[in-house]
Design a protein around this motif. Structure first.
Motif, PDB file in Angstrom:
ATOM      1  N   ASN A 121       0.842  -1.207   0.000  1.00  0.00           N
ATOM      2  CA  ASN A 121       0.000   0.000   0.000  1.00  0.00           C
ATOM      3  C   ASN A 121       0.871   1.247   0.000  1.00  0.00           C
ATOM      4  N   LYS A 149       1.783   6.106  -7.039  1.00  0.00           N
ATOM      5  CA  LYS A 149       0.581   6.778  -7.514  1.00  0.00           C
ATOM      6  C   LYS A 149       0.719   8.297  -7.458  1.00  0.00           C
ATOM      7  N   GLY A 181      -6.347   2.737   1.706  1.00  0.00           N
ATOM      8  CA  GLY A 181      -5.022   2.117   1.799  1.00  0.00           C
ATOM      9  C   GLY A 181      -4.328   2.372   3.134  1.00  0.00           C
ATOM     10  N   ASP A 200       2.611   1.595  -3.255  1.00  0.00           N
ATOM     11  CA  ASP A 200       1.562   1.939  -4.214  1.00  0.00           C
ATOM     12  C   ASP A 200       1.263   3.446  -4.177  1.00  0.00           C
ATOM     13  N   ASN A 201       1.186   3.984  -2.957  1.00  0.00           N
ATOM     14  CA  ASN A 201       0.939   5.421  -2.813  1.00  0.00           C
ATOM     15  C   ASN A 201       2.078   6.228  -3.434  1.00  0.00           C
TER      16      ASN A 201
HETATM   17 MG   LIG Z   1      -3.250   4.310  -1.220  1.00  0.00          MG
END
Ligand SMILES: [Mg+2]
Ligand SMILES: Nc1ncnc2c1ncn2[C@@H]1O[C@H](COP(=O)(O)OP(=O)(O)OP(=O)(O)O)[C@@H](O)[C@H]1O
Length: 491
Positions: free
Chosen positions: A385, A392, A453, A388-389
């Motif tokens: 997570n 992103k 998340g 992923d952040n």
């Molecule tokens: Mg997230």
């Protein structure tokens, strides 16, 4: 009956009982000192100068006085005097008769007392007939009567009826009323002070507690109770205030939960409504024959599929989060070496890192293996997570993610930093809340997240007994730090 009244009653009864006891003990003391029971019957009446004799003695004295007035010759008769003295002796009194300057008759009970020079001088008017006299260490009260033995008024005479008193008893008797008065005043004063003290220390706090309970009954929990003392009452007041505070906090928490619940429902409906509307729009397009070409149809179907997948993902995440939240998701802990674990995850994500041209750096990795006791799958989810952040939200090159791992006494500290856009200061405290996203619009297409998340990551780290936090500087990047308890082999 109020407590105040009861206290007053008990103090009054204490005062009354004490007075009775005091009077009784004074009576006994006085009896012990004087050995004279009757003297106490007229306890206050006795003032020796006024009442030197008892009633019986007085009546014998009156008889003698009558004789002296009417038939003074009779008083020459020693036998008669003896007889009178006998009667007086029974009353603990003694007779003395004076003739001119000599003592004509002295009661044998007066023994060695030489009254000659001690007797008062003649007072033929009989103005002072009652008085006291001291004979050495002995003390007497008496009644006397002066008369003439013969009608030619040549020979003067006196009759004395004496009653021996103890000087100590006299002092006691004189002081007794003062003592009783003083005692009463002290008793009343003490009673009053005690009553005030108890009222202040007990009644007032109780009154305060009662008022506070009324406030609570009416739903007002914002007041504050202060204890004036550390005694039991003070502790009661303190405990009561703690109870009020707890109640207040729990109500506040309840309100907060309620607010959260409303927010959650609103967020979920919002996040679900958007894809549903889109799906509906595409489906209507198909129904209305907008998709007249194969290519268009494929596009519409693909869009419907993507939105449905987003919805599925959101629902799954939400389900997983609520399971964690309700502590219904079981954790299965195992001993886990952190470094290879993190390397593995980075390996798995290497293609994504490569695609987005992200550089991954490892810092401060400890030489010795660092073991933690963790649920491998869940911890992997946390790290993924976080990665992923970073992926992103990092929006411009050079993109760099740094992983720092440190040993701090009992804890392993892991940091995942990026050099992305950072998070505004006012949003930072909220990013671990469910559905919280920094973007003002909840449009998922901006970055495609649901805002769950970090909330999930926090629940998982909590479940491991660790802590997770974030720091960030706008324009410079974000750093998420979490701690895990180090696994120590038991020796
Ligand atoms: Mg997230
Ligand atoms: N590394 C980061 N850089 C910048 N902003 C971040 C970073 N990590 C989190 N945020 C901000 O915090 C918000 C919450 O993050 P979280 O991971 O909980 O939700 P999400 O990424 O939006 O959705 P999800 O993770 O559920 O797909 C994000 O929406 C984002 O605005």
């Amino acid at each position: 009956m109020s407590l105040r009244f009861r206290l007053l009653l008990s103090f009054t009864s204490v005062v009354i009982v004490s007075v009775i006891l005091f009077v009784l003990s004074s009576y006994l003391l006085s009896v012990a000192v004087t050995g004279d029971l009757r003297s106490l019957n007229n306890f206050y009446k006795i003032h020796y100068s006024l009442h030197p004799l008892s009633e019986e003695e007085e009546s014998l004295f009156l008889d003698l006085k009558y004789l002296a007035k009417n038939d003074p010759d009779q008083l020459n008769n020693k036998q008669l005097l003896e007889q009178y003295n006998k009667d007086l002796k029974m009353q603990q009194a003694a007779l003395v008769v004076r003739k001119d300057d000599t003592v004509y008759y002295t009661a044998p009970s007066l023994g060695g007392v030489d009254l000659q020079g001690l007797l008062p001088s003649y007072d033929m008017g009989n103005n002072v007939i009652r008085n006291t006299l001291n004979a050495g260490s002995r003390f007497f009260s008496y009644s006397k009567f002066d008369f003439y033995f013969s009608s030619d008024q040549k020979e003067r005479g006196s009759i004395f009826v004496l009653h021996e008193r103890s000087p100590f008893a006299q002092v006691i008797r004189k002081l007794l009323p003062i003592l009783i008065g003083l005692f009463l005043i002290i008793l009343l004063l003490t009673g009053f002070l005690l009553y005030r003290y108890v009222t202040r220390k007990v009644i007032k706090p109780l009154e305060q507690l009662r008022r506070s309970a009324e406030h609570i009954k009416e739903g007002d929990l914002t007041f504050e109770l202060k204890a004036d003392s550390r005694d039991e009452i003070g502790q009661l007041v303190l405990t009561f205030d703690q109870m009020r505070l707890r109640l207040y906090e729990s109500i506040q928490l309840q309100l907060h939960y309620e607010e959260n619940r409303k927010q959650l429902i609103s967020n979920i409906s919002h996040d679900l409504r958007t894809p549903i509307t889109t799906i509906k729009g595409y489906a209507e397009g198909i129904r209305d024959g907008v998709t007249n070409t194969e290519d268009k149809l494929n596009k519409y179907v693909h869009a419907i599929y993507t939105r449905a997948s987003d919805m599925e993902r959101l629902v799954n995440e939400l389900l997983y989060f609520s399971k964690l939240d309700l502590k219904k998701e079981p954790f299965s802990f195992h001993k886990l070496e952190l470094r290879p674990f993190l390397y593995n995850i980075a390996d798995e994500m290497s293609i994504e890192f490569h695609n987005q041209q992200v550089e991954l750096a490892w810092m401060a990795m400890p030489e010795r293996p660092l073991y933690v006791f963790a649920d491998r799958e869940k911890l992997k989810r946390v790290v993924m997570n976080l990665f992923d952040n970073c992926l992103k939200y990092m929006n411009q090159p050079p993109k760099k993610i740094t992983v720092v791992m440190e040993r701090q006494t009992e804890f392993a500290v892991i940091q995942i930093k990026d050099n992305g856009p950072g998070i505004p200061e006012e949003d930072l405290p909220h990013i671990f809340e469910r559905f919280y996203r920094v973007e003002p619009s909840r449009n998922q297409s901006v970055a495609g997240g649901s805002g769950l998340g970090l909330a999930i990551a926090e629940q998982i780290i909590d479940g491991h007994g660790g802590r997770i936090s974030a720091s960030s500087k706008l324009g410079h990047g974000t750093c998420i730090t979490f701690t895990l308890k180090i696994y120590e082999e038991r020796r």
